[in-house]
Design a protein around this motif. Sequence first.
Motif, PDB file in Angstrom:
ATOM      1  N   THR A  42       0.816  -1.213   0.000  1.00  0.00           N
ATOM      2  CA  THR A  42       0.000   0.000   0.000  1.00  0.00           C
ATOM      3  C   THR A  42       0.852   1.267   0.000  1.00  0.00           C
ATOM      4  O   THR A  42       0.331   2.359  -0.218  1.00  0.00           O
ATOM      5  CB  THR A  42      -0.940   0.025   1.219  1.00  0.00           C
ATOM      6  OG1 THR A  42      -0.159  -0.053   2.422  1.00  0.00           O
ATOM      7  CG2 THR A  42      -1.920  -1.134   1.162  1.00  0.00           C
ATOM      8  N   GLU A  43       2.158   1.117   0.241  1.00  0.00           N
ATOM      9  CA  GLU A  43       3.056   2.272   0.278  1.00  0.00           C
ATOM     10  C   GLU A  43       4.030   2.296  -0.898  1.00  0.00           C
ATOM     11  O   GLU A  43       4.966   3.111  -0.907  1.00  0.00           O
ATOM     12  CB  GLU A  43       3.853   2.279   1.589  1.00  0.00           C
ATOM     13  CG  GLU A  43       3.004   2.176   2.843  1.00  0.00           C
ATOM     14  CD  GLU A  43       2.029   3.339   2.981  1.00  0.00           C
ATOM     15  OE1 GLU A  43       2.470   4.491   2.835  1.00  0.00           O
ATOM     16  OE2 GLU A  43       0.834   3.067   3.223  1.00  0.00           O
ATOM     17  N   GLU A  92      -2.275   8.795  -5.339  1.00  0.00           N
ATOM     18  CA  GLU A  92      -1.178   8.807  -4.378  1.00  0.00           C
ATOM     19  C   GLU A  92       0.175   8.931  -5.074  1.00  0.00           C
ATOM     20  O   GLU A  92       1.069   9.630  -4.587  1.00  0.00           O
ATOM     21  CB  GLU A  92      -1.234   7.556  -3.512  1.00  0.00           C
ATOM     22  CG  GLU A  92      -2.427   7.549  -2.562  1.00  0.00           C
ATOM     23  CD  GLU A  92      -2.365   6.451  -1.525  1.00  0.00           C
ATOM     24  OE1 GLU A  92      -2.538   6.745  -0.330  1.00  0.00           O
ATOM     25  OE2 GLU A  92      -2.141   5.291  -1.906  1.00  0.00           O
ATOM     26  N   LEU A 148      -8.078   4.891   3.394  1.00  0.00           N
ATOM     27  CA  LEU A 148      -7.273   6.086   3.582  1.00  0.00           C
ATOM     28  C   LEU A 148      -6.377   6.316   2.375  1.00  0.00           C
ATOM     29  O   LEU A 148      -5.851   5.371   1.790  1.00  0.00           O
ATOM     30  CB  LEU A 148      -6.402   5.962   4.839  1.00  0.00           C
ATOM     31  CG  LEU A 148      -7.133   5.886   6.175  1.00  0.00           C
ATOM     32  CD1 LEU A 148      -6.174   5.450   7.271  1.00  0.00           C
ATOM     33  CD2 LEU A 148      -7.760   7.226   6.516  1.00  0.00           C
ATOM     34  N   SER A 167      -3.295   9.239   0.745  1.00  0.00           N
ATOM     35  CA  SER A 167      -2.411  10.346   1.100  1.00  0.00           C
ATOM     36  C   SER A 167      -2.261  11.316  -0.056  1.00  0.00           C
ATOM     37  O   SER A 167      -2.311  10.936  -1.225  1.00  0.00           O
ATOM     38  CB  SER A 167      -1.031   9.822   1.522  1.00  0.00           C
ATOM     39  OG  SER A 167      -0.348   9.284   0.409  1.00  0.00           O
ATOM     40  N   GLY A 180      -4.313  14.337   3.379  1.00  0.00           N
ATOM     41  CA  GLY A 180      -4.870  13.071   2.948  1.00  0.00           C
ATOM     42  C   GLY A 180      -6.379  13.121   2.930  1.00  0.00           C
ATOM     43  O   GLY A 180      -7.001  14.167   3.107  1.00  0.00           O
ATOM     44  N   GLY A 184     -10.077  10.215   3.249  1.00  0.00           N
ATOM     45  CA  GLY A 184     -10.497   8.849   3.534  1.00  0.00           C
ATOM     46  C   GLY A 184     -11.967   8.745   3.854  1.00  0.00           C
ATOM     47  O   GLY A 184     -12.697   9.743   3.933  1.00  0.00           O
ATOM     48  N   PRO A 193      -6.540  12.440   8.385  1.00  0.00           N
ATOM     49  CA  PRO A 193      -6.413  11.124   7.728  1.00  0.00           C
ATOM     50  C   PRO A 193      -4.979  10.768   7.366  1.00  0.00           C
ATOM     51  O   PRO A 193      -4.623   9.592   7.356  1.00  0.00           O
ATOM     52  CB  PRO A 193      -7.300  11.264   6.479  1.00  0.00           C
ATOM     53  CG  PRO A 193      -7.482  12.721   6.279  1.00  0.00           C
ATOM     54  CD  PRO A 193      -7.447  13.320   7.644  1.00  0.00           C
ATOM     55  N   ARG A 194      -4.155  11.787   7.095  1.00  0.00           N
ATOM     56  CA  ARG A 194      -2.747  11.484   6.799  1.00  0.00           C
ATOM     57  C   ARG A 194      -2.038  10.968   8.040  1.00  0.00           C
ATOM     58  O   ARG A 194      -1.230  10.033   7.963  1.00  0.00           O
ATOM     59  CB  ARG A 194      -2.033  12.737   6.269  1.00  0.00           C
ATOM     60  CG  ARG A 194      -0.613  12.426   5.760  1.00  0.00           C
ATOM     61  CD  ARG A 194      -0.679  11.497   4.556  1.00  0.00           C
ATOM     62  NE  ARG A 194       0.619  11.039   4.078  1.00  0.00           N
ATOM     63  CZ  ARG A 194       1.234   9.947   4.493  1.00  0.00           C
ATOM     64  NH1 ARG A 194       0.688   9.212   5.465  1.00  0.00           N
ATOM     65  NH2 ARG A 194       2.376   9.569   3.959  1.00  0.00           N
ATOM     66  N   LYS A 244      -3.165   7.398   8.610  1.00  0.00           N
ATOM     67  CA  LYS A 244      -2.501   6.493   7.677  1.00  0.00           C
ATOM     68  C   LYS A 244      -1.071   6.189   8.138  1.00  0.00           C
ATOM     69  O   LYS A 244      -0.610   5.051   8.047  1.00  0.00           O
ATOM     70  CB  LYS A 244      -2.484   7.086   6.266  1.00  0.00           C
ATOM     71  CG  LYS A 244      -2.103   6.093   5.169  1.00  0.00           C
ATOM     72  CD  LYS A 244      -2.360   6.700   3.795  1.00  0.00           C
ATOM     73  CE  LYS A 244      -2.259   5.645   2.696  1.00  0.00           C
ATOM     74  NZ  LYS A 244      -0.916   5.188   2.437  1.00  0.00           N
ATOM     75  N   SER A 245      -0.377   7.193   8.638  1.00  0.00           N
ATOM     76  CA  SER A 245       0.972   6.963   9.171  1.00  0.00           C
ATOM     77  C   SER A 245       0.942   6.008  10.356  1.00  0.00           C
ATOM     78  O   SER A 245       1.819   5.155  10.507  1.00  0.00           O
ATOM     79  CB  SER A 245       1.606   8.297   9.589  1.00  0.00           C
ATOM     80  OG  SER A 245       1.782   9.148   8.480  1.00  0.00           O
ATOM     81  N   VAL A 251      -1.333   3.656  10.867  1.00  0.00           N
ATOM     82  CA  VAL A 251      -1.625   2.318  10.343  1.00  0.00           C
ATOM     83  C   VAL A 251      -0.344   1.673   9.820  1.00  0.00           C
ATOM     84  O   VAL A 251      -0.077   0.491  10.049  1.00  0.00           O
ATOM     85  CB  VAL A 251      -2.690   2.392   9.234  1.00  0.00           C
ATOM     86  CG1 VAL A 251      -2.825   1.058   8.524  1.00  0.00           C
ATOM     87  CG2 VAL A 251      -4.030   2.814   9.822  1.00  0.00           C
TER      88      VAL A 251
END
Length: 356
Positions: free
Chosen positions: A44-45, A155, A318, A320, A326, A328, A340-341, A344-345, A347
Motif C-alpha cells: 500500500t506504500e 497517491e 485512507l 495520502s 490526505g 479517507g 487522515p494522513r 494512515k501513518s 496504520v
Amino acid sequence: MRKIVILGGGYGGLAIANELLEKQVPHDVSIVLVDRMPFQGLKTEYYALAAGTVSDLELRVKFPVDPRISYAYGEVSDVDMEQRLVYIDGHDPIAYEWLVIGLGCTDKYHGIEGAEQYSTSIQTFSAARRTYAQLNDVKPYGQVTIVGGGLSGVEVAAELRESRPDLNIRILDRGPKVLSAFPSKLQSFVAEWFTEHQVEMRGNIAITKLESGALYDSNTSSLIYTDVTVWTAGIQPVPLVQRMNLPKDKTGRLLINEHHQLPDYNDVFVVGDCASLPLSPSGQAAGAQGKQIAEVLQAIWHDKSLPHLGKLKLKGVLGSLGKKSGFGLMGGTAIMGRVPRLVKSGVLWRSKRHLG
C-alpha cells in the motif's frame, strides 16, 4: 510432517502465518511460506517508493522467526492440486496437506497495444524500484503521465509532486474525474489539492495505444506526449491464477466457498487479490480474510466443526496527498486534511510491527 504451504507473504499470507503461530500448531504440522523475497513489502506504500520519498528499507516487514515455520524463496511456476504439489523455480516440488494461494495481482492492460511495453508499474517491490529509477531520471521540467485516476494513481501523483516539484505531472482517466468510486466531496477536495499543486487532470480519455513517448486518445484523435508513463489503471490476478482452469468471477478471481476454500478442492484456500470477495481488493481485506482462514485451519487441526465466519468488515479507506494531507472514508464518513494522513501513518507504523 503434514505441511501447510502458503504461497505469498503479503497481507493475507502473512496474516495467516502470524495467526497460526500465535496459537497451538499440532506437533505433526509444519508451515512453509513461499515468496520471492525474504520479507513482506508493504504494497500500500509502493507509491512512495516509486516517488522516492521513502527508502525500500522502510517498507520491509521481517517474516516471523519460529521453529514451526520455514521458507522457500522463488517464483511459483505451477500447482498440481491432484498430486498436491507446488512447483517453484530452482526448487524441488513441495508436497502439501493444505495450500493457501495468496500470490496477489498484476497490472491489467485492457488489451491496449503497447501498454505493458511502454509504461511502468508499482505492483511489485522490484517494479516500484524500477519506476523510481525511471522517474528519478526524468530531466527537469519533463513530463510524467499517470494512467488511472483511482487511489493508487492519486497517491503516486501527489507523492511525486512532493518529491519532484520541477516535473510536469498529469493524471489521465477514462471517467470524468479522479477518484470516481469516492463521494463527490472527496473528489472535489483532491481535485482542489491537485489544482493548487499544479497537477494536471484529464478526464474522459480513451487510450487505445502506447508507444515510446506518446499515448493515443481515441476520443480526441490526438497524441499525448510524455517522458514516463506510470500505469495504475486496473489489476488482475497473477498469471498463475489466470492459467488455472477453475471457476472464476468476471474479474478472473477464483470462486471460493464460505470458508475461503476452493469448492472442488477443500484443502486449498485462496486469500487476497486472487480470491473472489464482495469487497474491492485491498491489503486490509486480505488481512481480515487471512485471520478467518487461520481460524478454519485451527478447527480442522483440532477436529472441531468448521466455524461460522462473519462478514468481512473493513475499518475504512485512507489515501495520502504527500506527507501533510490526505483523505479517507471511516465508517462512511468522509475525512480530509491532516487527520487522515496522520491516521494512515499510524496504520503503517502498526503494520510494520505486526500489530494489524
